[in-house]
Design a protein around this motif. Structure first.
Motif, PDB file in Angstrom:
ATOM      1  N   MET A   1       0.824  -1.203   0.000  1.00  0.00           N
ATOM      2  CA  MET A   1       0.000   0.000   0.000  1.00  0.00           C
ATOM      3  C   MET A   1       0.865   1.264   0.000  1.00  0.00           C
ATOM      4  SD  MET A   1      -2.952   1.282   2.673  1.00  0.00           S
ATOM      5  CE  MET A   1      -4.287   0.304   2.054  1.00  0.00           C
ATOM      6  N   ARG A   2       2.066   1.160   0.597  1.00  0.00           N
ATOM      7  CA  ARG A   2       2.925   2.338   0.690  1.00  0.00           C
ATOM      8  C   ARG A   2       3.207   2.943  -0.690  1.00  0.00           C
ATOM      9  NH1 ARG A   2       6.843   5.089   3.599  1.00  0.00           N
ATOM     10  NH2 ARG A   2       6.569   3.895   5.525  1.00  0.00           N
ATOM     11  N   ASP A   3       3.590   2.088  -1.651  1.00  0.00           N
ATOM     12  CA  ASP A   3       3.918   2.589  -2.989  1.00  0.00           C
ATOM     13  C   ASP A   3       2.733   3.310  -3.619  1.00  0.00           C
ATOM     14  OD1 ASP A   3       6.442   1.599  -2.758  1.00  0.00           O
ATOM     15  OD2 ASP A   3       6.078  -0.220  -3.942  1.00  0.00           O
ATOM     16  N   LYS A   4       1.559   2.716  -3.458  1.00  0.00           N
ATOM     17  CA  LYS A   4       0.351   3.297  -4.041  1.00  0.00           C
ATOM     18  C   LYS A   4       0.050   4.660  -3.433  1.00  0.00           C
ATOM     19  CE  LYS A   4      -4.384   2.019  -5.267  1.00  0.00           C
ATOM     20  NZ  LYS A   4      -5.401   0.947  -5.210  1.00  0.00           N
ATOM     21  N   LEU A   5       0.201   4.776  -2.117  1.00  0.00           N
ATOM     22  CA  LEU A   5      -0.090   6.036  -1.442  1.00  0.00           C
ATOM     23  C   LEU A   5       0.956   7.094  -1.754  1.00  0.00           C
ATOM     24  CD1 LEU A   5      -1.348   4.815   2.060  1.00  0.00           C
ATOM     25  CD2 LEU A   5      -2.666   5.410   0.032  1.00  0.00           C
ATOM     26  N   GLU A   6       2.196   6.690  -1.892  1.00  0.00           N
ATOM     27  CA  GLU A   6       3.247   7.654  -2.242  1.00  0.00           C
ATOM     28  C   GLU A   6       3.007   8.218  -3.639  1.00  0.00           C
ATOM     29  OE1 GLU A   6       6.808   5.408  -1.671  1.00  0.00           O
ATOM     30  OE2 GLU A   6       7.004   5.987   0.450  1.00  0.00           O
ATOM     31  N   LYS A   7       2.574   7.364  -4.573  1.00  0.00           N
ATOM     32  CA  LYS A   7       2.261   7.840  -5.928  1.00  0.00           C
ATOM     33  C   LYS A   7       1.055   8.767  -5.905  1.00  0.00           C
ATOM     34  CE  LYS A   7       4.159   3.822  -8.373  1.00  0.00           C
ATOM     35  NZ  LYS A   7       3.842   2.630  -9.185  1.00  0.00           N
ATOM     36  N   LEU A   8       0.084   8.453  -5.046  1.00  0.00           N
ATOM     37  CA  LEU A   8      -1.109   9.282  -4.918  1.00  0.00           C
ATOM     38  C   LEU A   8      -0.738  10.679  -4.419  1.00  0.00           C
ATOM     39  CD1 LEU A   8      -4.309   9.282  -4.853  1.00  0.00           C
ATOM     40  CD2 LEU A   8      -4.080   8.768  -2.437  1.00  0.00           C
ATOM     41  N   ILE A   9       0.120  10.743  -3.412  1.00  0.00           N
ATOM     42  CA  ILE A   9       0.551  12.027  -2.856  1.00  0.00           C
ATOM     43  C   ILE A   9       1.361  12.811  -3.880  1.00  0.00           C
ATOM     44  CG2 ILE A   9       2.003  13.103  -1.092  1.00  0.00           C
ATOM     45  CD1 ILE A   9       1.195  10.767   0.778  1.00  0.00           C
ATOM     46  N   GLU A  10       2.199  12.099  -4.640  1.00  0.00           N
ATOM     47  CA  GLU A  10       3.000  12.746  -5.680  1.00  0.00           C
ATOM     48  C   GLU A  10       2.107  13.353  -6.762  1.00  0.00           C
ATOM     49  OE1 GLU A  10       6.433  11.599  -9.006  1.00  0.00           O
ATOM     50  OE2 GLU A  10       5.834  10.134  -7.473  1.00  0.00           O
TER      51      GLU A  10
ATOM     52  N   LEU B   1      -8.482  12.204   1.218  1.00  0.00           N
ATOM     53  CA  LEU B   1      -7.733  10.969   0.972  1.00  0.00           C
ATOM     54  C   LEU B   1      -6.234  11.208   1.133  1.00  0.00           C
ATOM     55  CD1 LEU B   1      -7.328   8.069   0.014  1.00  0.00           C
ATOM     56  CD2 LEU B   1      -7.601   8.872  -2.346  1.00  0.00           C
ATOM     57  N   VAL B   2      -5.737  12.285   0.577  1.00  0.00           N
ATOM     58  CA  VAL B   2      -4.311  12.595   0.687  1.00  0.00           C
ATOM     59  C   VAL B   2      -3.927  12.871   2.139  1.00  0.00           C
ATOM     60  CG1 VAL B   2      -2.524  14.284   0.064  1.00  0.00           C
ATOM     61  CG2 VAL B   2      -4.085  13.400  -1.687  1.00  0.00           C
ATOM     62  N   SER B   3      -4.808  13.549   2.858  1.00  0.00           N
ATOM     63  CA  SER B   3      -4.543  13.818   4.279  1.00  0.00           C
ATOM     64  C   SER B   3      -4.420  12.518   5.066  1.00  0.00           C
ATOM     65  CB  SER B   3      -5.680  14.674   4.855  1.00  0.00           C
ATOM     66  OG  SER B   3      -5.510  14.863   6.250  1.00  0.00           O
ATOM     67  N   ARG B   4      -5.338  11.569   4.818  1.00  0.00           N
ATOM     68  CA  ARG B   4      -5.281  10.270   5.491  1.00  0.00           C
ATOM     69  C   ARG B   4      -4.030   9.502   5.059  1.00  0.00           C
ATOM     70  NH1 ARG B   4      -9.102  12.179   7.732  1.00  0.00           N
ATOM     71  NH2 ARG B   4     -10.988  11.146   8.495  1.00  0.00           N
TER      72      ARG B   4
ATOM     73  N   LEU C   1       1.182   7.095   6.277  1.00  0.00           N
ATOM     74  CA  LEU C   1       2.621   6.938   6.007  1.00  0.00           C
ATOM     75  C   LEU C   1       3.459   7.533   7.129  1.00  0.00           C
ATOM     76  CD1 LEU C   1       2.772   7.732   2.169  1.00  0.00           C
ATOM     77  CD2 LEU C   1       2.790   5.501   3.290  1.00  0.00           C
ATOM     78  N   GLY C   2       2.967   8.633   7.716  1.00  0.00           N
ATOM     79  CA  GLY C   2       3.679   9.237   8.836  1.00  0.00           C
ATOM     80  C   GLY C   2       3.737   8.304  10.029  1.00  0.00           C
ATOM     81  N   ALA C   3       2.627   7.589  10.272  1.00  0.00           N
ATOM     82  CA  ALA C   3       2.590   6.637  11.385  1.00  0.00           C
ATOM     83  C   ALA C   3       3.549   5.478  11.124  1.00  0.00           C
ATOM     84  CB  ALA C   3       1.164   6.110  11.574  1.00  0.00           C
ATOM     85  N   LEU C   4       3.598   4.997   9.867  1.00  0.00           N
ATOM     86  CA  LEU C   4       4.537   3.922   9.530  1.00  0.00           C
ATOM     87  C   LEU C   4       5.988   4.368   9.729  1.00  0.00           C
ATOM     88  CD1 LEU C   4       3.036   2.388   6.246  1.00  0.00           C
ATOM     89  CD2 LEU C   4       2.973   1.422   8.542  1.00  0.00           C
TER      90      LEU C   4
ATOM     91  N   LYS D   1      -3.380   3.254  15.585  1.00  0.00           N
ATOM     92  CA  LYS D   1      -4.043   4.131  14.612  1.00  0.00           C
ATOM     93  C   LYS D   1      -4.156   3.504  13.228  1.00  0.00           C
ATOM     94  CE  LYS D   1      -1.389   7.758  14.830  1.00  0.00           C
ATOM     95  NZ  LYS D   1      -0.879   9.148  14.604  1.00  0.00           N
ATOM     96  N   LEU D   2      -3.264   2.588  12.917  1.00  0.00           N
ATOM     97  CA  LEU D   2      -3.165   2.086  11.540  1.00  0.00           C
ATOM     98  C   LEU D   2      -4.428   1.415  10.995  1.00  0.00           C
ATOM     99  CD1 LEU D   2       0.499   0.728  11.408  1.00  0.00           C
ATOM    100  CD2 LEU D   2      -0.401   2.841  10.434  1.00  0.00           C
ATOM    101  N   PRO D   3      -5.084   0.498  11.751  1.00  0.00           N
ATOM    102  CA  PRO D   3      -6.260  -0.182  11.168  1.00  0.00           C
ATOM    103  C   PRO D   3      -7.363   0.784  10.743  1.00  0.00           C
ATOM    104  CG  PRO D   3      -5.499  -1.342  13.123  1.00  0.00           C
ATOM    105  CD  PRO D   3      -4.745  -0.051  13.078  1.00  0.00           C
ATOM    106  N   ALA D   4      -7.673   1.787  11.585  1.00  0.00           N
ATOM    107  CA  ALA D   4      -8.737   2.741  11.243  1.00  0.00           C
ATOM    108  C   ALA D   4      -8.342   3.579  10.035  1.00  0.00           C
ATOM    109  CB  ALA D   4      -9.029   3.644  12.437  1.00  0.00           C
ATOM    110  N   LEU D   5      -7.081   4.014   9.993  1.00  0.00           N
ATOM    111  CA  LEU D   5      -6.607   4.796   8.846  1.00  0.00           C
ATOM    112  C   LEU D   5      -6.656   3.968   7.567  1.00  0.00           C
ATOM    113  CD1 LEU D   5      -3.523   6.629  10.423  1.00  0.00           C
ATOM    114  CD2 LEU D   5      -5.584   7.711   9.505  1.00  0.00           C
TER     115      LEU D   5
END
Length: 355
Positions: free
Chosen positions: A1-10, A44-47, A52-55, A87-91
């Motif tokens: 999921m990390r890669d997908k979210l990093e691309k989304l933020i980019e 979505l970007v905020s979440r 990613l910040g929590a990870l 926090k991770l499961p809810a996020l």
């Protein structure tokens, strides 16, 4: 999921850069399109950033934990790791839900139609009570109601009333109200004190504009007639009321509550576009073979969705089994709790389907 979210933020960052491009700013349509896309992705970007910040915080804390021998530091770092992991499961659930393609109609304003059903005068009174409930509910959210057309009952309430609700993401909330509403109570017209069951139907239609629905003027039959009922000295003296029939579908809409024939005609066209749009959505859904296990979010207007039981001081929404108090819901105070329960069930259903 990390890669997908990093691309989304980019991609979101690139979108922000485009919004600052003078060529885009000078093009109102393109700027409006990009601004809407930017706004729709903000949560979505905020979440995603929070996730990613929590990870990152967990990894950093684990690294520090391996390097320290101080008991107090270890305890603090372990607490930080536990807090972030909690926090991770809810996020993750929020992000999965936000990644599901949304209903394109959720951003739209709505046209709502309430019709008295079984129960004679009491059904009309109940239809009026439902309208008052929505008035209070919409007012509490800062939404605006504009009555398009109404047919008052002599006993009180309405045989039918159609109105438009304007505000932020109106359809995303109001869509849960479509269906048959049933009331069980002693009517004001009942002298023997007997409990009567009456119904009213509510249809919530996303407002459609010319882009959504193209209407051929040659397909319309437009009739004008004298308005009736309250409305001032022009009532029954000028042909201000308008009835429009869409011949291919035999869909009829009418309005007499506006001040002029031009205004009544515009109201009729808004209602007609909304109804034809609903028909088109149903046709597309049938072609795709879309069968839902429940009507959550898109209540069929023939389906009983909620019972208002006055003697037991209870309101039950049959789709999710939610119970509230009679006055609390009908006065609009606790209607948000009912809708929140429906939205949560709708959310859970979509997440289950996406897995």
């Amino acid at each position: 999921m990390r890669d997908k979210l990093e691309k989304l933020i980019e991609a979101y960052g690139e979108l922000e850069q485009k919004l600052g491009d003078p060529a885009v700013v000078s093009d109102p349509k393109e700027y409006a399109r990009l601004a809407k896309e930017h706004s729709s992705q903000a949560d979505l970007v905020s979440r995603a950033r929070e996730y990613l910040g929590a990870l990152d915080d967990i990894e950093a804390a684990k690294e520090m934990l391996r390097e320290t021998s101080d008991p107090d530091d270890k305890s603090m770092l372990q607490d930080d790791i536990a807090a972030n992991e909690e926090k991770l499961p809810a996020l993750e659930e929020d992000i999965k839900f936000m990644l599901i393609p949304g209903d394109p109609n959720d951003e739209k304003d709505t046209i709502v139609e309430i019709r008295a059903g079984v129960g004679g005068d009491e059904a009309a009174i109940f239809a009026g009570d439902l309208f008052k409930m929505y008035e209070r509910f919409c007012s509490s959210r800062g939404w605006k109601i504009e009555v398009f057309s109404s047919s008052p009952s002599e006993a009180g309430g309405f045989k039918t009333i159609e109105f438009k609700v304007t505000g932020d993401k109106v359809y995303s909330v109001m869509k849960y109200e479509s269906g048959v509403h049933r009331v069980q109570r002693v009517p004001k017209t009942e002298s023997q004190g007997r409990i009567q069951t009456s119904t009213a139907t509510v249809a919530v239609l996303p407002e459609a504009d010319d882009i959504d629905i193209k209407i051929d003027q040659s397909d319309l039959r437009i009739d004008t007639y004298c308005a009736s009922g309250p409305g001032g000295q022009c009532v029954n003296t000028t042909y201000s009321a308008v009835r429009i029939t869409h011949l291919p579908t035999n869909t009829v809409v009418q309005s007499q509550d506006q001040r002029s024939q031009i205004q009544n005609r515009e109201v009729c066209m808004q209602m007609l576009r909304a109804r034809l749009y609903e028909m088109e959505l149903e046709r597309q859904q049938a072609e795709l073979g879309a069968e839902r296990a429940s009507q959550i979010g898109h209540g069929n207007r023939s389906e009983k969705i909620r019972t208002y039981n006055q003697p037991q001081d209870r309101v039950t929404d049959h789709r999710v089994g939610f119970n509230g108090t009679y006055n609390g819901v009908l006065l609009g105070d606790t209607l948000p709790s009912v809708i929140d329960a429906l939205a949560a069930a709708d959310r859970a259903e979509k997440l289950a389907q996406a897995v």
